[in-house]
Design a protein around this motif. Structure first.
Motif, mmCIF file in Angstrom:
data_model
loop_
_atom_site.group_PDB
_atom_site.id
_atom_site.type_symbol
_atom_site.label_atom_id
_atom_site.label_comp_id
_atom_site.label_asym_id
_atom_site.label_seq_id
_atom_site.Cartn_x
_atom_site.Cartn_y
_atom_site.Cartn_z
ATOM 1 N N MET A 1 -14.289 0.793 11.821
ATOM 2 C CA MET A 1 -14.193 0.309 10.617
ATOM 3 C C MET A 1 -13.426 1.401 9.563
ATOM 4 S SD MET A 1 -16.180 -2.361 9.316
ATOM 5 C CE MET A 1 -17.005 -2.047 7.740
ATOM 6 N N SER A 2 -12.547 0.758 8.813
ATOM 7 C CA SER A 2 -11.583 1.841 8.185
ATOM 8 C C SER A 2 -11.701 1.050 6.859
ATOM 9 C CB SER A 2 -10.464 1.679 8.487
ATOM 10 O OG SER A 2 -10.122 1.533 9.781
ATOM 11 N N THR A 3 -11.556 2.005 5.472
ATOM 12 C CA THR A 3 -11.765 1.344 4.380
ATOM 13 C C THR A 3 -10.448 1.646 3.655
ATOM 14 O OG1 THR A 3 -12.228 3.471 3.598
ATOM 15 C CG2 THR A 3 -13.979 2.025 3.910
ATOM 16 N N LEU A 94 -2.581 -1.407 1.974
ATOM 17 C CA LEU A 94 -2.530 -2.548 2.663
ATOM 18 C C LEU A 94 -1.401 -3.329 2.264
ATOM 19 C CD1 LEU A 94 -6.000 -3.926 3.714
ATOM 20 C CD2 LEU A 94 -4.308 -2.918 5.331
ATOM 21 N N VAL A 95 -0.585 -4.029 2.828
ATOM 22 C CA VAL A 95 0.392 -4.963 2.277
ATOM 23 C C VAL A 95 0.658 -6.276 2.954
ATOM 24 C CG1 VAL A 95 3.227 -4.959 1.885
ATOM 25 C CG2 VAL A 95 1.736 -2.873 1.423
ATOM 26 N N VAL A 96 0.929 -7.448 2.159
ATOM 27 C CA VAL A 96 0.984 -8.644 3.017
ATOM 28 C C VAL A 96 2.218 -9.350 2.335
ATOM 29 C CG1 VAL A 96 -0.617 -10.099 1.476
ATOM 30 C CG2 VAL A 96 -0.158 -10.793 3.575
ATOM 31 N N ILE A 116 -7.861 -6.236 10.467
ATOM 32 C CA ILE A 116 -7.409 -4.791 10.243
ATOM 33 C C ILE A 116 -8.610 -3.711 10.140
ATOM 34 C CG2 ILE A 116 -6.129 -3.307 8.749
ATOM 35 C CD1 ILE A 116 -3.963 -5.410 8.545
ATOM 36 N N ALA A 117 -9.366 -4.193 9.194
ATOM 37 C CA ALA A 117 -10.289 -3.392 8.629
ATOM 38 C C ALA A 117 -11.531 -2.830 9.500
ATOM 39 C CB ALA A 117 -10.852 -3.624 7.083
ATOM 40 N N ASP A 118 -11.640 -4.173 10.300
ATOM 41 C CA ASP A 118 -13.093 -4.166 11.273
ATOM 42 C C ASP A 118 -12.595 -3.806 12.557
ATOM 43 O OD1 ASP A 118 -14.248 -4.404 9.035
ATOM 44 O OD2 ASP A 118 -15.124 -6.486 9.466
ATOM 45 N N GLU A 119 -11.521 -4.282 13.188
ATOM 46 C CA GLU A 119 -11.114 -4.327 14.478
ATOM 47 C C GLU A 119 -9.964 -3.249 14.624
ATOM 48 O OE1 GLU A 119 -10.140 -8.405 15.686
ATOM 49 O OE2 GLU A 119 -11.926 -9.019 14.785
ATOM 50 N N GLY A 120 -9.536 -2.731 13.709
ATOM 51 C CA GLY A 120 -8.628 -1.597 13.905
ATOM 52 C C GLY A 120 -7.124 -1.809 14.374
ATOM 53 N N ARG A 165 2.747 -11.613 6.894
ATOM 54 C CA ARG A 165 2.105 -10.722 7.883
ATOM 55 C C ARG A 165 1.472 -9.597 7.080
ATOM 56 N NH1 ARG A 165 4.104 -7.933 12.677
ATOM 57 N NH2 ARG A 165 5.169 -9.782 13.509
ATOM 58 N N MET A 166 0.164 -8.895 7.421
ATOM 59 C CA MET A 166 -0.358 -7.972 6.544
ATOM 60 C C MET A 166 -0.307 -6.809 7.234
ATOM 61 S SD MET A 166 -4.371 -7.740 5.287
ATOM 62 C CE MET A 166 -4.540 -9.384 4.179
ATOM 63 N N MET A 167 -0.130 -5.715 6.724
ATOM 64 C CA MET A 167 0.276 -4.327 7.668
ATOM 65 C C MET A 167 -0.397 -3.350 6.800
ATOM 66 S SD MET A 167 4.214 -5.040 7.764
ATOM 67 C CE MET A 167 3.860 -6.475 6.513
ATOM 68 N N THR A 168 -0.827 -1.995 7.554
ATOM 69 C CA THR A 168 -1.216 -0.734 6.959
ATOM 70 C C THR A 168 -0.030 -0.061 6.581
ATOM 71 O OG1 THR A 168 -1.348 0.129 9.076
ATOM 72 C CG2 THR A 168 -3.043 -0.863 8.647
ATOM 73 N N ARG A 169 -0.284 0.959 5.771
ATOM 74 C CA ARG A 169 0.656 1.821 5.178
ATOM 75 C C ARG A 169 1.574 2.287 6.226
ATOM 76 N NH1 ARG A 169 4.097 2.445 1.506
ATOM 77 N NH2 ARG A 169 2.584 1.201 0.315
ATOM 78 N N LYS A 170 0.784 2.716 7.456
ATOM 79 C CA LYS A 170 1.572 3.197 8.441
ATOM 80 C C LYS A 170 2.568 2.392 8.883
ATOM 81 C CE LYS A 170 -0.968 3.367 12.455
ATOM 82 N NZ LYS A 170 -2.163 3.752 13.120
ATOM 83 N N VAL A 171 2.411 0.887 9.130
ATOM 84 C CA VAL A 171 3.421 0.166 9.365
ATOM 85 C C VAL A 171 4.572 -0.074 8.193
ATOM 86 C CG1 VAL A 171 3.977 -2.285 10.460
ATOM 87 C CG2 VAL A 171 1.835 -1.010 10.980
ATOM 88 N N VAL A 172 3.875 -0.060 6.898
ATOM 89 C CA VAL A 172 5.018 -0.167 5.973
ATOM 90 C C VAL A 172 5.924 0.845 5.836
ATOM 91 C CG1 VAL A 172 5.186 -0.495 3.453
ATOM 92 C CG2 VAL A 172 3.323 -1.738 4.684
#
Ligand code: UDP
Ligand code: MG
Length: 311
Positions: A1-3, A94-96, A116-120, A165-172
């Motif tokens: 779980m991430s916030t 998070l960016v979509v 993303i948030a629950d399954e990583g 597509r939804m992405m975390t900051r790392k991917v952006v």
């Protein structure tokens, strides 16, 4: 779980005055879900040089909703440029990325968030499994294109993948680190890697307006895709040069045999010589092309690697 605290919704718009209000109305239906997760939303509309009232429509949304932001281009620079501008402006962790025409259903946003948030997962992509409503000839070319890309490029480009597509900051940040001018997002998303979940859905037709992609524009875009992610076509002259030289050699062998048997071999001699000279020229061009390919990749100055985790 991430916030996560903030989700930036990037919407490239080109002549979308009718779609934008419909899109906004549909998207804010997800407010409740994201509020329950303590995730703030921000809308980043990128106006890609629209000639209609798209900008006015976005401004009137801003009057009602502070979360609405606008980047408006001085002219039409193309969807790829609009996507890049959106990524640069996005503040979210998070960016979509979504089309304005509701072909990318906002109802999928909670599901994307959960993966993303629950399954990583780092990124959740979407692909349409049907192409109903699209001219058959277009689908045929699209399938050929993906087939060819799979063969000649070592970047994974998924058939039917949408830019939704939804992405975390790392991917952006990884995507922003690819500063190349000729951008082909479907390739870039594949190139950066990271843990990606794919959602599948049936094709949905746009709510209003019409597609901004003519057949010709799509064809040119597919060439961009091939040229951005493969240097295989540059090997063609080298391969052809080798084939021509081989042909010259075979003709020469036939010539020697026929000359020994007392036939006139003038024509064969000319063919063989022409084939040899042609082959050598092509081969030399091919060698130059291979260096050009290396230079091309260097000039893109892509990161040499991207790190997912380290300690
Ligand atoms: N778009 C853009 N600039 C362009 C062409 C398209 O910003 O030059 C936007 C368009 O407004 C839409 C999205 O990109 O929000 C996808 O375009 P479209 O729906 O026409 O493509 P399709 O879904 O038919 O592939
Ligand atoms: Mg569309």
């Amino acid at each position: 779980m991430s916030t996560y605290n903030k989700l930036s919704i990037i919407v490239p718009c080109y002549n979308e005055e009718e779609s934008v209000p419909l899109f906004y109305a549909e998207a804010i239906k997800q407010d409740e879900f994201f509020a329950s997760k303590n995730v703030e939303l921000e809308f980043i509309f990128v106006n890609d040089g629209s000639r209609d009232k798209t900008v006015d429509v976005i401004k009137s949304l801003r009057e009602k909703d502070e979360r609405v932001h606008l980047v408006s281009f001085s002219r039409n620079f193309g969807k790829e440029a609009a996507i890049y501008a959106g990524f640069e402006k996005a503040k979210g962790d998070l960016v979509v990325l979504m089309d304005a025409d509701l072909q990318d259903p906002p109802a999928l946003l909670p599901q994307m968030y959960t993966h993303i948030a629950d399954e990583g997962y780092d990124s959740v992509g979407s692909r349409r499994v049907t192409r109903t409503g699209e001219p058959p000839i277009r689908s045929w070319f699209a399938r050929r294109f993906y087939g060819l890309m799979r063969k000649i490029s070592n970047t994974e480009i998924v058939d039917g993948a949408r830019d939704y597509r939804m992405m975390t900051r790392k991917v952006v940040d990884a995507i922003l680190s690819m500063k190349e001018y000729n951008r082909f997002s479907k390739g870039i998303f594949g190139w950066v890697g990271f843990k990606t979940k794919w959602l599948e859905y049936e094709n949905i037709n746009r709510v209003a307006g019409e597609t901004k992609w003519s057949f010709w524009k799509l064809f040119l875009y597919s060439l961009d895709g091939i040229m951005a992610f493969s240097t295989a076509p540059l090997a063609l002259p080298l391969v052809m040069g080798i084939l021509f030289c081989l042909a010259a050699f075979v003709l020469l062998v036939i010539l020697i045999v026929r000359a020994a048997l007392g036939y006139n071999v003038l024509a064969l001699g000319i063919f063989s010589a022409v084939s040899f000279v042609g082959g050598v020229i092509l081969g030399c061009m091919g060698i130059a092309a291979m260096y050009l390919g290396k230079l091309y990749l260097e000039s893109k100055d892509r990161p040499k690697y991207l790190v997912d985790e380290e300690f």
